[in-house]
Design a protein around this motif. Structure first.
Motif, PDB file in Angstrom:
ATOM      1  N   HIS A  81       0.831  -1.205   0.000  1.00 36.75           N
ATOM      2  CA  HIS A  81       0.000   0.000   0.000  1.00 36.75           C
ATOM      3  C   HIS A  81       0.868   1.258   0.000  1.00 36.75           C
ATOM      4  N   GLN A  82       2.002   1.187   0.690  1.00 39.59           N
ATOM      5  CA  GLN A  82       2.917   2.334   0.716  1.00 39.59           C
ATOM      6  C   GLN A  82       3.487   2.621  -0.678  1.00 39.59           C
ATOM      7  N   ALA A  83       3.874   1.547  -1.382  1.00 33.70           N
ATOM      8  CA  ALA A  83       4.439   1.705  -2.724  1.00 33.70           C
ATOM      9  C   ALA A  83       3.392   2.238  -3.700  1.00 33.70           C
ATOM     10  N   ILE A  84       2.152   1.771  -3.552  1.00 38.89           N
ATOM     11  CA  ILE A  84       1.061   2.260  -4.413  1.00 38.89           C
ATOM     12  C   ILE A  84       0.807   3.740  -4.141  1.00 38.89           C
ATOM     13  N   ALA A  85       0.792   4.110  -2.863  1.00 41.83           N
ATOM     14  CA  ALA A  85       0.584   5.515  -2.486  1.00 41.83           C
ATOM     15  C   ALA A  85       1.644   6.405  -3.108  1.00 41.83           C
ATOM     16  N   ALA A  86       2.901   5.948  -3.068  1.00 44.72           N
ATOM     17  CA  ALA A  86       4.003   6.727  -3.645  1.00 44.72           C
ATOM     18  C   ALA A  86       3.859   6.830  -5.159  1.00 44.72           C
ATOM     19  N   LYS A  87       3.497   5.731  -5.798  1.00 39.54           N
ATOM     20  CA  LYS A  87       3.364   5.697  -7.259  1.00 39.54           C
ATOM     21  C   LYS A  87       2.211   6.571  -7.746  1.00 39.54           C
ATOM     22  N   MET A  88       1.096   6.536  -7.010  1.00 46.94           N
ATOM     23  CA  MET A  88      -0.093   7.291  -7.418  1.00 46.94           C
ATOM     24  C   MET A  88      -0.138   8.704  -6.831  1.00 46.94           C
ATOM     25  N   LYS A  89       0.833   8.990  -5.913  1.00 44.71           N
ATOM     26  CA  LYS A  89       0.884  10.298  -5.250  1.00 44.71           C
ATOM     27  C   LYS A  89      -0.396  10.585  -4.453  1.00 44.71           C
ATOM     28  N   ILE A  90      -0.811   9.576  -3.701  1.00 44.95           N
ATOM     29  CA  ILE A  90      -1.968   9.713  -2.811  1.00 44.95           C
ATOM     30  C   ILE A  90      -1.592   9.120  -1.459  1.00 44.95           C
ATOM     31  N   SER A  91      -2.458   9.293  -0.455  1.00 44.72           N
ATOM     32  CA  SER A  91      -2.158   8.769   0.871  1.00 44.72           C
ATOM     33  C   SER A  91      -2.426   7.261   0.928  1.00 44.72           C
ATOM     34  N   VAL A  92      -1.806   6.593   1.904  1.00 45.15           N
ATOM     35  CA  VAL A  92      -2.008   5.154   2.094  1.00 45.15           C
ATOM     36  C   VAL A  92      -3.480   4.867   2.413  1.00 45.15           C
ATOM     37  N   SER A  93      -4.110   5.736   3.217  1.00 42.31           N
ATOM     38  CA  SER A  93      -5.522   5.523   3.568  1.00 42.31           C
ATOM     39  C   SER A  93      -6.416   5.605   2.331  1.00 42.31           C
ATOM     40  N   THR A  94      -6.061   6.476   1.376  1.00 43.00           N
ATOM     41  CA  THR A  94      -6.839   6.573   0.128  1.00 43.00           C
ATOM     42  C   THR A  94      -6.658   5.312  -0.703  1.00 43.00           C
ATOM     43  N   VAL A  95      -5.437   4.788  -0.724  1.00 42.11           N
ATOM     44  CA  VAL A  95      -5.180   3.514  -1.417  1.00 42.11           C
ATOM     45  C   VAL A  95      -6.070   2.426  -0.833  1.00 42.11           C
ATOM     46  N   GLU A  96      -6.102   2.343   0.492  1.00 45.93           N
ATOM     47  CA  GLU A  96      -6.905   1.317   1.167  1.00 45.93           C
ATOM     48  C   GLU A  96      -8.391   1.462   0.832  1.00 45.93           C
ATOM     49  N   LYS A  97      -8.863   2.712   0.774  1.00 51.86           N
ATOM     50  CA  LYS A  97     -10.279   2.959   0.436  1.00 51.86           C
ATOM     51  C   LYS A  97     -10.587   2.470  -0.981  1.00 51.86           C
ATOM     52  N   HIS A  98      -9.666   2.751  -1.919  1.00 48.54           N
ATOM     53  CA  HIS A  98      -9.852   2.308  -3.307  1.00 48.54           C
ATOM     54  C   HIS A  98      -9.940   0.781  -3.381  1.00 48.54           C
ATOM     55  N   ILE A  99      -9.030   0.096  -2.683  1.00 43.33           N
ATOM     56  CA  ILE A  99      -8.982  -1.363  -2.735  1.00 43.33           C
ATOM     57  C   ILE A  99     -10.214  -1.977  -2.075  1.00 43.33           C
ATOM     58  N   VAL A 100     -10.622  -1.418  -0.952  1.00 42.47           N
ATOM     59  CA  VAL A 100     -11.831  -1.898  -0.266  1.00 42.47           C
ATOM     60  C   VAL A 100     -13.052  -1.724  -1.171  1.00 42.47           C
ATOM     61  N   LYS A 101     -13.125  -0.573  -1.843  1.00 37.73           N
ATOM     62  CA  LYS A 101     -14.246  -0.304  -2.752  1.00 37.73           C
ATOM     63  C   LYS A 101     -14.266  -1.318  -3.899  1.00 37.73           C
ATOM     64  N   ALA A 102     -13.086  -1.606  -4.460  1.00 34.29           N
ATOM     65  CA  ALA A 102     -12.988  -2.564  -5.563  1.00 34.29           C
ATOM     66  C   ALA A 102     -13.418  -3.952  -5.104  1.00 34.29           C
ATOM     67  N   LEU A 103     -12.920  -4.382  -3.950  1.00 34.82           N
ATOM     68  CA  LEU A 103     -13.276  -5.704  -3.427  1.00 34.82           C
ATOM     69  C   LEU A 103     -14.770  -5.806  -3.105  1.00 34.82           C
ATOM     70  N   HIS A 104     -15.320  -4.714  -2.581  1.00 32.94           N
ATOM     71  CA  HIS A 104     -16.751  -4.684  -2.262  1.00 32.94           C
ATOM     72  C   HIS A 104     -17.574  -4.857  -3.542  1.00 32.94           C
ATOM     73  N   THR A 105     -17.149  -4.172  -4.613  1.00 37.86           N
ATOM     74  CA  THR A 105     -17.851  -4.276  -5.902  1.00 37.86           C
ATOM     75  C   THR A 105     -17.782  -5.703  -6.440  1.00 37.86           C
ATOM     76  N   LEU A 106     -16.584  -6.304  -6.389  1.00 39.45           N
ATOM     77  CA  LEU A 106     -16.408  -7.665  -6.891  1.00 39.45           C
ATOM     78  C   LEU A 106     -17.206  -8.671  -6.057  1.00 39.45           C
ATOM     79  N   LYS A 107     -17.152  -8.478  -4.748  1.00 40.90           N
ATOM     80  CA  LYS A 107     -17.876  -9.380  -3.849  1.00 40.90           C
ATOM     81  C   LYS A 107     -19.383  -9.307  -4.114  1.00 40.90           C
ATOM     82  N   LYS A 108     -19.873  -8.093  -4.337  1.00 42.34           N
ATOM     83  CA  LYS A 108     -21.306  -7.881  -4.586  1.00 42.34           C
ATOM     84  C   LYS A 108     -21.745  -8.601  -5.858  1.00 42.34           C
TER      85      LYS A 108
END
Length: 197
Positions: A153-180
């Motif tokens: 998550h840290q490496a993704i945050a650095a690559k995308m220039k966003i915070s780690v918490s925002t990365v986590e929110k994106h991933i949770v949202k994606a998993l929630h969509t797939l799970k649904k």
């Protein structure tokens, strides 16, 4: 300038890094990379894992440079980052092992065979790709970096220039969509296919 940076103390280099001096960052990288890699390899026993953890240390050093308080002992600071990274890596592996065991138990309990997984996996993979492509762009990018390129998550945050918490929110949202769309069993089976082959 290069010569003065090469002869600079850790404290001087750190101050230069804090203001974004890339030459100072490269000097710290050259000065400590092998030392940290050897330390990491001795404890992890796997060069690939050791390299990933050390690279993450330098990513974190640079991306968090403005928030780190002044330190004279840069090597000690890097060692602390490294030890934390090694611990995090072990924790991730432990979680993955538990997930793999849960996947096996789930499939055995439902009588799912390797043959049926092979037959259904292509259709399931296509469905996953379609769903991922429908995600918002940033959400999709974070998810793919995590699940396809296996970046932290840290490496993704650095690559995308966003915070780690925002990365986590994106991933949770994606998993929630797939799970649904797939249901929990479909999602678990998909992530477990490579483990069971």
């Amino acid at each position: 300038m290069k010569e003065s940076i090469a002869n600079a103390t850790d404290s001087e280099l750190f101050q230069l890094i804090k203001v974004g001096n890339l030459q100072a960052f490269e000097q710290v990288y050259d000065r400590y990379f092998i030392r940290l890699l050897n330390f990491s390899y001795k404890r992890m026993g796997n060069r690939e894992d050791a390299l990933e953890v050390v690279q993450d240390v330098f990513v974190r050093l640079y991306t968090h440079r403005e928030r780190i308080t002044h330190t004279t002992y840069l090597h000690a600071y890097l060692q602390t980052l490294l030890k934390n990274g090694i611990i995090d890596s072990y924790r991730r592996k432990l979680v993955q092992e538990k997930q793999y065991m849960a996947i096996r138990e789930l499939m055995e309990g439902q009588g799912i065979t390797n043959t049926s997984i092979t037959i259904d996996s292509k259709k399931l993979e296509e469905q996953i790709h379609q769903l991922v492509n429908q995600l918002p762009e940033k959400c999709k990018e974070a998810f793919l970096l995590s699940r396809v390129q296996y970046l932290s998550h840290q490496a993704i945050a650095a690559k995308m220039k966003i915070s780690v918490s925002t990365v986590e929110k994106h991933i949770v949202k994606a998993l929630h969509t797939l799970k649904k769309e797939l249901g929990i069993v479909g999602l678990v089976i998909y992530w477990g296919i490579d483990v069971l082959r």
